[in-house]
Design a protein around this motif. Structure first.
Motif, PDB file in Angstrom:
ATOM      1  N   THR A  46       0.845  -1.186   0.000  1.00  0.00           N
ATOM      2  CA  THR A  46       0.000   0.000   0.000  1.00  0.00           C
ATOM      3  C   THR A  46       0.878   1.233   0.000  1.00  0.00           C
ATOM      4  OG1 THR A  46      -1.890   1.074   1.074  1.00  0.00           O
ATOM      5  CG2 THR A  46      -0.177   0.206   2.519  1.00  0.00           C
ATOM      6  N   TRP A  47       0.392   2.298  -0.607  1.00  0.00           N
ATOM      7  CA  TRP A  47       1.150   3.527  -0.762  1.00  0.00           C
ATOM      8  C   TRP A  47       0.687   4.562   0.249  1.00  0.00           C
ATOM      9  CZ3 TRP A  47       5.383   4.671  -3.599  1.00  0.00           C
ATOM     10  CH2 TRP A  47       5.761   6.013  -3.685  1.00  0.00           C
ATOM     11  N   VAL A  48       1.638   5.158   0.961  1.00  0.00           N
ATOM     12  CA  VAL A  48       1.361   6.226   1.918  1.00  0.00           C
ATOM     13  C   VAL A  48       1.836   7.536   1.306  1.00  0.00           C
ATOM     14  CG1 VAL A  48       1.859   7.131   4.206  1.00  0.00           C
ATOM     15  CG2 VAL A  48       1.524   4.676   3.889  1.00  0.00           C
ATOM     16  N   ASP A  49       0.936   8.495   1.171  1.00  0.00           N
ATOM     17  CA  ASP A  49       1.237   9.731   0.444  1.00  0.00           C
ATOM     18  C   ASP A  49       2.131  10.685   1.218  1.00  0.00           C
ATOM     19  OD1 ASP A  49      -0.312   8.891  -1.694  1.00  0.00           O
ATOM     20  OD2 ASP A  49      -2.148   9.716  -0.824  1.00  0.00           O
ATOM     21  N   GLN A  50       1.994  10.703   2.525  1.00  0.00           N
ATOM     22  CA  GLN A  50       2.746  11.670   3.316  1.00  0.00           C
ATOM     23  C   GLN A  50       3.074  11.091   4.689  1.00  0.00           C
ATOM     24  OE1 GLN A  50       0.263  15.123   3.758  1.00  0.00           O
ATOM     25  NE2 GLN A  50      -1.486  13.965   4.514  1.00  0.00           N
ATOM     26  N   GLN A  51       4.001  11.765   5.367  1.00  0.00           N
ATOM     27  CA  GLN A  51       4.439  11.293   6.686  1.00  0.00           C
ATOM     28  C   GLN A  51       3.323  11.442   7.712  1.00  0.00           C
ATOM     29  OE1 GLN A  51       8.006  13.755   7.136  1.00  0.00           O
ATOM     30  NE2 GLN A  51       9.240  11.898   7.081  1.00  0.00           N
ATOM     31  N   THR A  95       2.089   4.714  13.096  1.00  0.00           N
ATOM     32  CA  THR A  95       2.267   5.975  12.379  1.00  0.00           C
ATOM     33  C   THR A  95       3.347   5.814  11.326  1.00  0.00           C
ATOM     34  OG1 THR A  95       1.626   7.233  14.346  1.00  0.00           O
ATOM     35  CG2 THR A  95       2.824   8.419  12.619  1.00  0.00           C
ATOM     36  N   ALA A  96       3.032   6.175  10.107  1.00  0.00           N
ATOM     37  CA  ALA A  96       4.000   6.082   9.016  1.00  0.00           C
ATOM     38  C   ALA A  96       4.965   7.266   9.109  1.00  0.00           C
ATOM     39  CB  ALA A  96       3.281   6.081   7.673  1.00  0.00           C
ATOM     40  N   GLY A 100       5.796   6.522   1.048  1.00  0.00           N
ATOM     41  CA  GLY A 100       6.262   5.514   0.100  1.00  0.00           C
ATOM     42  C   GLY A 100       5.421   4.253   0.196  1.00  0.00           C
ATOM     43  N   GLU A 101       5.969   3.159  -0.318  1.00  0.00           N
ATOM     44  CA  GLU A 101       5.248   1.890  -0.405  1.00  0.00           C
ATOM     45  C   GLU A 101       5.604   0.991   0.772  1.00  0.00           C
ATOM     46  OE1 GLU A 101       4.040  -0.609  -4.242  1.00  0.00           O
ATOM     47  OE2 GLU A 101       6.126  -0.960  -3.659  1.00  0.00           O
ATOM     48  N   TYR A 102       4.588   0.619   1.547  1.00  0.00           N
ATOM     49  CA  TYR A 102       4.756  -0.285   2.682  1.00  0.00           C
ATOM     50  C   TYR A 102       4.326  -1.687   2.263  1.00  0.00           C
ATOM     51  CZ  TYR A 102       5.569   3.622   5.868  1.00  0.00           C
ATOM     52  OH  TYR A 102       6.106   4.729   6.500  1.00  0.00           O
TER      53      TYR A 102
END
Length: 222
Positions: A46-51, A95-96, A100-102
């Motif tokens: 899955t993609w995380v757009d921001q911190q 919390t990411a 990016g891609e996890y």
């Protein structure tokens, strides 16, 4: 004829709260079921757009073996965030710290005989803020706070109910599997017991006939 009056303040507050709720946050979720073959590893991304977005990861083993599996979650730079061995059900929120891609991986190396059916979901929750002039934003916040609190409470209650249903579903599958295994063992032991009884009976008949045949031949000798 009387003209239409201005909308009441309650209606305005409700409409503002709805708009704020739609703009203040959104959740991306993926719920899947997958069969992990024996001695194999399967990963999902899955993609995380921001911190600093909230990432949720839940899974439960529904079928196979002892209802356990190895798992791991890795960051975009392949850093291990969480991992576990021989787990049947887990529910994590973290919390990411980087975008990016996890990756979310399941490993079935410990089982050489059965595949595992795993239900899981991955959620990514972001909370973008509505950019308004300070005075309007403050006014909107003051008017919509009770509605926001009610919506947050409803959301948390819904999550709690969903987790409870997931738990009961997992327990039901485990109980059904236990009943099926017990029934299979009873049938197998019954068949083995019946075969042993038949074999013993035939053996006894054969021994008795053998003894009588020997006795008769001994008495008929001249």
């Amino acid at each position: 004829m009387a003209g239409y009056g201005r909308p009441s303040s309650a209606v305005c507050i409700f409409l503002c709260a709805v708009v704020l709720a739609l703009l203040c946050g959104h959740v991306r979720a993926a719920s899947l079921s997958v069969k992990v073959p024996e001695r194999e590893k399967m990963c999902f991304y899955t993609w995380v757009d921001q911190q600093y977005e909230k990432v949720g990861f839940y899974f439960a083993v529904q079928e196979g073996g002892n209802f356990d599996i190895d798992y791991s979650v890795h960051s975009p730079h392949d850093k291990v965030i969480v991992e576990g061995h021989s787990s049947s059900q887990e529910d994590y929120v973290f919390t990411a710290n980087e975008y990016g891609e996890y990756s979310f991986c399941f490993e079935n190396y410990m089982s050489s005989a059965e595949e595992k059916l795993v239900d899981f979901d991955i959620t990514v929750e972001s909370e973008p803020r509505l950019e308004l002039p300070l005075s309007k934003a403050a006014l909107l916040s003051e008017q919509s706070t009770p509605v926001e609190e009610s919506m947050q409470k409803l959301d948390s209650d819904f999550v709690a109910v969903e987790r409870t249903l997931r738990y009961f579903r997992t327990r039901e599958n485990h109980g059904f599997s236990t009943v099926e295994k017990t029934r299979s063992r009873i049938v197998r032991y019954s068949v083995i017991q019946t075969l042993l009884i038949v074999a013993i009976s035939v053996g006894q008949v054969f021994i008795v006939r053998l003894l009588f045949d020997k006795g008769a031949s001994a008495r008929n000798r001249v």
